[in-house]
Enzyme design. Structure first.
Site, short mmCIF file in Angstrom:
data_model
loop_
_atom_site.label_atom_id
_atom_site.label_comp_id
_atom_site.label_asym_id
_atom_site.label_seq_id
_atom_site.Cartn_x
_atom_site.Cartn_y
_atom_site.Cartn_z
N ARG A 159 0.85 -1.19 -0.11
CA ARG A 159 0.15 0.00 -0.13
C ARG A 159 0.81 1.26 -0.14
O ARG A 159 2.21 1.19 0.31
CB ARG A 159 -1.09 0.04 1.32
N LYS A 182 -2.29 -3.11 7.73
CA LYS A 182 -3.37 -2.63 8.44
C LYS A 182 -3.51 -3.47 9.99
O LYS A 182 -3.27 -4.75 9.70
CB LYS A 182 -4.72 -2.90 7.70
N HIS A 250 -2.97 2.48 -6.05
CA HIS A 250 -3.54 1.23 -5.56
C HIS A 250 -3.86 0.48 -6.77
O HIS A 250 -3.60 -0.90 -6.41
CB HIS A 250 -4.62 1.63 -4.70
N ARG A 253 -0.96 -2.10 -6.90
CA ARG A 253 -1.02 -3.22 -5.89
C ARG A 253 -2.06 -4.41 -6.52
O ARG A 253 -1.77 -5.70 -6.14
CB ARG A 253 -1.44 -2.92 -4.52
N HIS A 276 -4.08 -9.72 3.56
CA HIS A 276 -5.41 -9.84 3.99
C HIS A 276 -5.89 -10.46 4.94
O HIS A 276 -5.31 -11.65 5.24
CB HIS A 276 -6.19 -10.25 2.68
N TYR A 285 -9.82 -11.15 -6.79
CA TYR A 285 -8.98 -11.05 -8.01
C TYR A 285 -9.28 -12.52 -8.63
O TYR A 285 -8.76 -12.39 -10.21
CB TYR A 285 -7.48 -11.43 -7.41
#
Length: 304
Positions: A159, A182, A250, A253, A276, A285
């Site tokens: 990110r 995150k 982004h 990514r 994730h 994806y």
């Protein structure tokens, strides 16, 4: 205890226990400020915690309608984020103060249209990397810096915030890079030779005297590089290359994940590389890749 005291305790709890990022905490605080201001206008300027526990669905719908009527109105996704913040606050009241608000807990946000990641194709992504060092509007070190950032986004799947958090002491990079993403979730990502070389080239060209704890990527005047600069830089590059507005930082990514999947990487590995928490996030994806395959089939098959 006042509402302001409880608000501070709630945000502290979200930071320490839920590991929310600074941006999430800022968004939650902003949403709560709008929420409280609306309630003061509709219920009276002197409201306390007890008033918040007696809110009805009519009160919450009125607040959401107010957000929709703003100029410009909040999008359904932003509205859902505001509602999520307020539900989190009332959940905190229930859990820690025994002050439940069942009407708030039962409120449902707007329906959101499912969106898929919008990656670039391989030629577009590589073109963006190469074009960065050819930009005559930038000095040599600035062009090298932008290329290094792009390569971190596309070559490592980072990110923007993760790439810009690198410090001088993190370099020279090894074969893998430890990233805290995150929710303070730590992951290891492989580092390509091209990425390491680009970073070392930038380090050798940048003109500032930096200490080990300084951020690696610097702005023109020497301060830390901001996400906004990276976004503006990519926007400038995509206009030079004639790319659509889907070419964003982004998107690099997203391209990293989609191209790995298309080359045979398994979904679990991509989940780990991207950091994730939920596999369902990574599964998007597979839909992107399926659409690409169907599009290629339709274009190439004689009866397509």
């Amino acid at each position: 205890m006042t509402i302001d005291d409880t608000r501070l305790q709630w945000l502290t709890y979200m930071k320490a226990q839920k590991r929310c990022s600074p941006r999430t905490l800022e968004a939650y605080g902003h949403a709560f400020g709008l929420y409280l201001a609306h309630l003061k206008r509709t219920l009276g300027s002197e409201i306390d915690l007890n008033d918040l526990t007696h809110l009805t669905s009519v009160d919450i719908r009125g607040w959401m309608a107010h957000l929709r009527s703003k100029d410009p109105p909040l999008s359904p996704r932003s509205l859902a984020q505001h509602l999520s913040a307020i539900k989190s606050f009332h959940s905190y009241l229930d859990l820690h103060l025994g002050m439940s608000s069942p009407q708030v807990a039962l409120m449902r946000g707007p329906r959101l249209k499912a969106t898929l990641p919008r990656p670039l194709n391989e030629d577009q992504a590589l073109g963006l990397m190469q074009e960065a060092v050819l930009d005559a509007d930038k000095t040599e070190w600035e062009a090298a810096r932008d290329q290094a950032v792009y390569l971190l986004l596309y070559g490592c799947g980072l990110r923007i915030s993760e790439a810009l958090s690198l410090r001088i002491k993190d370099t020279p990079l090894t074969d893998s890079l430890r990233i805290v993403g995150k929710g303070n979730k730590t992951r290891l990502v492989p580092v390509l030779d091209e990425v390491r070389a680009a970073i070392e080239t930038y380090k050798g060209l940048q003109p500032f005297n930096l200490s080990a704890d300084d951020e690696l990527f610097r702005a023109k005047r020497g301060g830390p590089l901001s996400p906004r600069h990276v976004q503006a830089s990519v926007q400038h590059m995509r206009s030079r290359l004639g790319l659509s507005d889907r070419a964003t930082p982004h998107a690099l990514r997203h391209s990293y994940a989609t191209h790995l999947l298309g080359s045979g990487a398994d979904l679990r590995s991509i989940q780990e590389l991207l950091g994730h928490v939920s596999l369902s996030t990574t599964q998007k994806y597979t839909q992107v890749d399926a659409e690409r395959l169907l599009s290629a089939y339709a274009a190439a098959h004689p009866k397509g």
